[in-house]
Design a protein around this motif. Structure first.
Motif, PDB file in Angstrom:
ATOM      1  N   LEU A 151       0.943  20.663 -11.456  1.00 51.11           N
ATOM      2  CA  LEU A 151       1.784  19.709 -10.722  1.00 51.11           C
ATOM      3  C   LEU A 151       1.311  18.268 -10.935  1.00 51.11           C
ATOM      4  O   LEU A 151       2.085  17.334 -10.823  1.00 51.11           O
TER       5      LEU A 151
ATOM      6  N   HIS B  30       1.002  19.898 -19.123  1.00 55.43           N
ATOM      7  CA  HIS B  30       1.819  20.581 -18.119  1.00 55.43           C
ATOM      8  C   HIS B  30       2.510  21.801 -18.726  1.00 55.43           C
ATOM      9  O   HIS B  30       2.486  22.897 -18.163  1.00 55.43           O
TER      10      HIS B  30
ATOM     11  N   ARG C 269       1.900  25.603 -17.451  1.00 56.12           N
ATOM     12  CA  ARG C 269       3.043  26.263 -16.802  1.00 56.12           C
ATOM     13  C   ARG C 269       3.392  27.548 -17.550  1.00 56.12           C
ATOM     14  O   ARG C 269       3.674  28.576 -16.945  1.00 56.12           O
TER      15      ARG C 269
ATOM     16  N   THR D 101       3.807  25.581   2.309  1.00 53.17           N
ATOM     17  CA  THR D 101       5.239  25.392   2.166  1.00 53.17           C
ATOM     18  C   THR D 101       6.011  26.580   2.757  1.00 53.17           C
ATOM     19  O   THR D 101       6.891  26.401   3.591  1.00 53.17           O
TER      20      THR D 101
ATOM     21  N   ARG E 267       7.554  10.120  -8.671  1.00 51.64           N
ATOM     22  CA  ARG E 267       7.449  10.017 -10.116  1.00 51.64           C
ATOM     23  C   ARG E 267       7.029   8.601 -10.477  1.00 51.64           C
ATOM     24  O   ARG E 267       7.239   7.668  -9.696  1.00 51.64           O
TER      25      ARG E 267
ATOM     26  N   SER F 131      12.455  20.830  -5.834  1.00 56.14           N
ATOM     27  CA  SER F 131      12.449  19.857  -6.920  1.00 56.14           C
ATOM     28  C   SER F 131      13.473  20.228  -7.986  1.00 56.14           C
ATOM     29  O   SER F 131      14.376  21.051  -7.749  1.00 56.14           O
TER      30      SER F 131
ATOM     31  N   HIS G  44       9.122  20.206 -13.264  1.00 51.00           N
ATOM     32  CA  HIS G  44       8.182  20.648 -12.223  1.00 51.00           C
ATOM     33  C   HIS G  44       8.858  21.534 -11.172  1.00 51.00           C
ATOM     34  O   HIS G  44       8.275  21.782 -10.110  1.00 51.00           O
TER      35      HIS G  44
ATOM     36  N   CYS H  53       9.760  24.164  -8.725  1.00 47.29           N
ATOM     37  CA  CYS H  53       8.747  25.058  -8.136  1.00 47.29           C
ATOM     38  C   CYS H  53       8.678  26.409  -8.843  1.00 47.29           C
ATOM     39  O   CYS H  53       9.673  27.135  -8.930  1.00 47.29           O
TER      40      CYS H  53
HETATM   41  C1  HEM Z   1       9.180  27.217   0.702  1.00 44.99           C
HETATM   42  C2  HEM Z   1       8.212  27.258  -0.142  1.00 44.99           C
HETATM   43  C3  HEM Z   1       7.970  26.258  -1.214  1.00 44.99           C
HETATM   44  C4  HEM Z   1       8.455  24.968  -1.352  1.00 44.99           C
HETATM   45  C5  HEM Z   1       9.384  24.223  -0.420  1.00 44.99           C
HETATM   46  C6  HEM Z   1       7.880  24.442  -2.576  1.00 44.99           C
HETATM   47  C7  HEM Z   1       8.152  23.202  -3.059  1.00 44.99           C
HETATM   48  C8  HEM Z   1       7.727  22.739  -4.288  1.00 44.99           C
HETATM   49  C9  HEM Z   1       8.083  21.460  -4.850  1.00 44.99           C
HETATM   50  C10 HEM Z   1       8.968  20.422  -4.164  1.00 44.99           C
HETATM   51  C11 HEM Z   1       7.482  21.356  -6.058  1.00 44.99           C
HETATM   52  C12 HEM Z   1       7.599  20.232  -7.080  1.00 44.99           C
HETATM   53  C13 HEM Z   1       7.088  18.884  -6.625  1.00 44.99           C
HETATM   54  C14 HEM Z   1       7.403  17.829  -7.646  1.00 44.99           C
HETATM   55  O1  HEM Z   1       8.430  17.924  -8.346  1.00 44.99           O
HETATM   56  O2  HEM Z   1       6.615  16.870  -7.767  1.00 44.99           O
HETATM   57  C15 HEM Z   1       6.732  22.579  -6.261  1.00 44.99           C
HETATM   58  C16 HEM Z   1       5.988  22.853  -7.374  1.00 44.99           C
HETATM   59  C17 HEM Z   1       5.231  23.984  -7.508  1.00 44.99           C
HETATM   60  N1  HEM Z   1       5.180  25.070  -6.648  1.00 44.99           N
HETATM   61 FE1  HEM Z   1       6.218  25.282  -4.957  1.00 44.99          FE
HETATM   62  N2  HEM Z   1       7.086  25.404  -3.134  1.00 44.99           N
HETATM   63  C18 HEM Z   1       7.110  26.532  -2.355  1.00 44.99           C
HETATM   64  C19 HEM Z   1       6.461  27.724  -2.560  1.00 44.99           C
HETATM   65  C20 HEM Z   1       5.666  27.991  -3.640  1.00 44.99           C
HETATM   66  C21 HEM Z   1       5.005  29.245  -3.895  1.00 44.99           C
HETATM   67  C22 HEM Z   1       5.130  30.510  -3.035  1.00 44.99           C
HETATM   68  C23 HEM Z   1       4.284  29.092  -5.042  1.00 44.99           C
HETATM   69  C24 HEM Z   1       3.408  30.056  -5.782  1.00 44.99           C
HETATM   70  C25 HEM Z   1       3.043  31.209  -5.454  1.00 44.99           C
HETATM   71  C26 HEM Z   1       4.508  27.740  -5.507  1.00 44.99           C
HETATM   72  C27 HEM Z   1       3.990  27.226  -6.661  1.00 44.99           C
HETATM   73  C28 HEM Z   1       4.319  25.993  -7.189  1.00 44.99           C
HETATM   74  C29 HEM Z   1       3.797  25.514  -8.454  1.00 44.99           C
HETATM   75  C30 HEM Z   1       2.820  26.222  -9.368  1.00 44.99           C
HETATM   76  C31 HEM Z   1       4.360  24.249  -8.642  1.00 44.99           C
HETATM   77  C32 HEM Z   1       4.113  23.296  -9.802  1.00 44.99           C
HETATM   78  C33 HEM Z   1       5.171  23.502 -10.863  1.00 44.99           C
HETATM   79  C34 HEM Z   1       5.032  22.510 -11.985  1.00 44.99           C
HETATM   80  O3  HEM Z   1       4.384  21.463 -11.838  1.00 44.99           O
HETATM   81  O4  HEM Z   1       5.578  22.800 -13.059  1.00 44.99           O
HETATM   82  N3  HEM Z   1       5.359  27.111  -4.649  1.00 44.99           N
HETATM   83  N4  HEM Z   1       6.916  23.407  -5.181  1.00 44.99           N
END
Ligand code: HEM
Length: 414
Positions: A100, A107, A111, A258, A306, A359, A363, A365
């Motif tokens: 992230l 990245h 990923r 989250t 960003r 998002s 990135h 999620c």
């Molecule tokens: C309701 C639950 C969740 C919400 C609202 C959420 C929200 C987000 C958001 C908004 C981002 C991107 C932020 C950006 O664009 O700067 C993100 C990225 C990410 N989330 Fe979630 N998330 C949730 C649950 C999870 C879960 C359960 C996991 C893993 C088990 C997870 C793993 C990740 C990962 C690895 C990224 C980075 C992706 C990247 O940079 O390519 N998230 N999440």
């Protein structure tokens, strides 16, 4: 500098920042008012939108609460999460060597390595675990007192149990893992005192040591979990240990703080709209619609940002190289251009365009499908087994402008 002096300075700096924000908010800057963590940021997002699709706050950052413009920026490769030279913004988290906090090509590489652990086949593997944990938690809740803090008794428990298995934390490390995860979670609310910063740094250090142990153990005895999945990449040099450990630490944080609030915010919205709770009780297969509407109506992650890698002209404004843009996701999800009558919580609404709770762009999620599955399972089980649940006192919210959720959500179960 003595410890006392450092503490005094940190408190002084925090007071100066708060004073600046207060003054700027009083002068009518809605983003400054959001940073002061009001009970509800939603009227302030409207004020941002009223100032244009892209508005520069006196705090410095550009802000947008327009669904269209936010989506465009998130998909535009002229913006990244670091500066064009690869530098981290100053207040980045110490463990933000995770995907992230990285731009391509690093990245993309990280990923790609983590994606198989969260693909649909793996999710199908975790589904029965999620159902079992959910059932156990409902049993535990019903066996106890009639009134509970729903966040503590249920919402905070499920995602931690799931992620513990998914990442591959052995049972004997779980209590420490749970404790440290909760301490690290407060990092997301901003660290105001030296003592809090030390606490967070110590938690990260302990967590790092714990993961080094677990990784060594998994090398000898691989299983179906994320750590085992990543080990071949460490061995053949596609992933360094300096990247593997932050990835293992980041996932619990990204995946729990989250999802906890998705479950909490979903139940709160339902109990505040009893006719819709009744609909779910009558038909628990509506749970996916409830989760989708909760993500839109009260997103657990309210904002992210960003940085422009080059001068960008957008919406008649010039975003200069190095400028930050804050994506007010919670606001974009209530943009009337994307969602008619956006202030209404309505599980039967036409979904409209994909909301930005998870998002968009590179990135997006990685855990979105898992989070949805956990929240759907949880809310459906509550509707089936605790249909008489009701709010039983005022909620206490978490003091964060990024994470929207509750610390206390008193409910009566019967
Ligand atoms: C309701 C639950 C969740 C919400 C609202 C959420 C929200 C987000 C958001 C908004 C981002 C991107 C932020 C950006 O664009 O700067 C993100 C990225 C990410 N989330 Fe979630 N998330 C949730 C649950 C999870 C879960 C359960 C996991 C893993 C088990 C997870 C793993 C990740 C990962 C690895 C990224 C980075 C992706 C990247 O940079 O390519 N998230 N999440």
């Amino acid at each position: 500098m003595s410890e006392l002096e450092a503490e005094r300075r940190a408190r002084y700096q925090a007071t100066v920042v708060q004073e600046f924000l207060r003054k700027t908010a009083e002068e009518g800057d809605p983003y400054a008012a959001i940073l002061l963590v009001p009970d509800s940021p939603y009227p302030l997002y409207e004020q941002i939108r009223a100032r244009g699709t892209l508005h520069r706050s006196a705090v410095g950052a550009w802000t947008t609460a327009s669904h269209r413009v936010a989506n465009q920026i998130l998909r535009d490769r002229r913006f990244g999460v670091r500066t064009a030279e690869g530098a981290k913004p100053p207040e980045f988290m110490p463990f933000d060597n995770s995907m992230l906090g990285l731009d391509p090509p690093d990245h993309t590489r990280l990923r790609r390595l983590a994606t198989p652990s969260l693909n649909p086949r793996r999710l199908a593997h975790w589904q029965p675990h999620v159902e079992r944990f959910t059932g156990e938690l409902v049993d535990e809740m019903l066996a106890g007192r009639d009134q509970v803090n729903f966040m503590r008794a249920f919402a905070q428990q499920l995602p931690l149990r799931v992620i513990g298995d998914l990442v591959g934390i052995p049972p004997r490390h779980r209590p420490l893992f749970f404790r440290l995860s909760r301490r690290m979670a407060y990092l997301l609310d901003g660290v105001a005192t030296v003592q809090a910063a030390r606490g967070a740094a110590a938690a990260i250090e302990e967590m790092t040591a714990m993961f080094h142990d677990i990784i060594a153990e998994r090398k000898a005895d691989p299983r179906e979990d994320l750590i085992s999945d990543l080990l071949p990449a460490v061995e053949d040099g596609r992933l360094s240990m300096d990247e593997m450990v932050p990835m293992c630490m980041f996932l619990p944080l990204a995946g729990t703080e989250t999802t906890v609030n998705l479950i909490g915010n979903g139940l709160l919205a339902l109990l505040e709209h009893p006719e819709q709770w009744k609909m779910l009780v009558a038909d628990p297969s509506l749970a996916p619609a409830v989760v989708r509407e909760t993500l839109r109506y009260d997103a657990p992650v309210q904002q992210y940002r960003r940085i422009a890698h080059t001068d960008v002209e957008l919406e008649g404004e010039l975003i200069a190289t190095g400028d930050e843009v804050t994506i007010c996701a919670g606001g974009t999800n209530r943009d009337p251009e994307a969602y008619p009558d956006p202030e209404r919580f309505d599980i039967t609404r036409d979904p409209g365009p994909e909301n930005l709770a998870f998002s968009s762009g590179i990135h997006f999620c990685l855990g979105a499908a898992l989070a949805r599955m956990e929240a759907e399972t949880a809310l459906a089980a509550l509707a089936e087994r605790v249909p008489g649940i009701r709010q039983d006192g005022p909620v206490r919210r978490r003091g964060s402008f990024i994470i929207r959720g509750m610390l206390q959500f008193p409910v009566a179960l019967r």
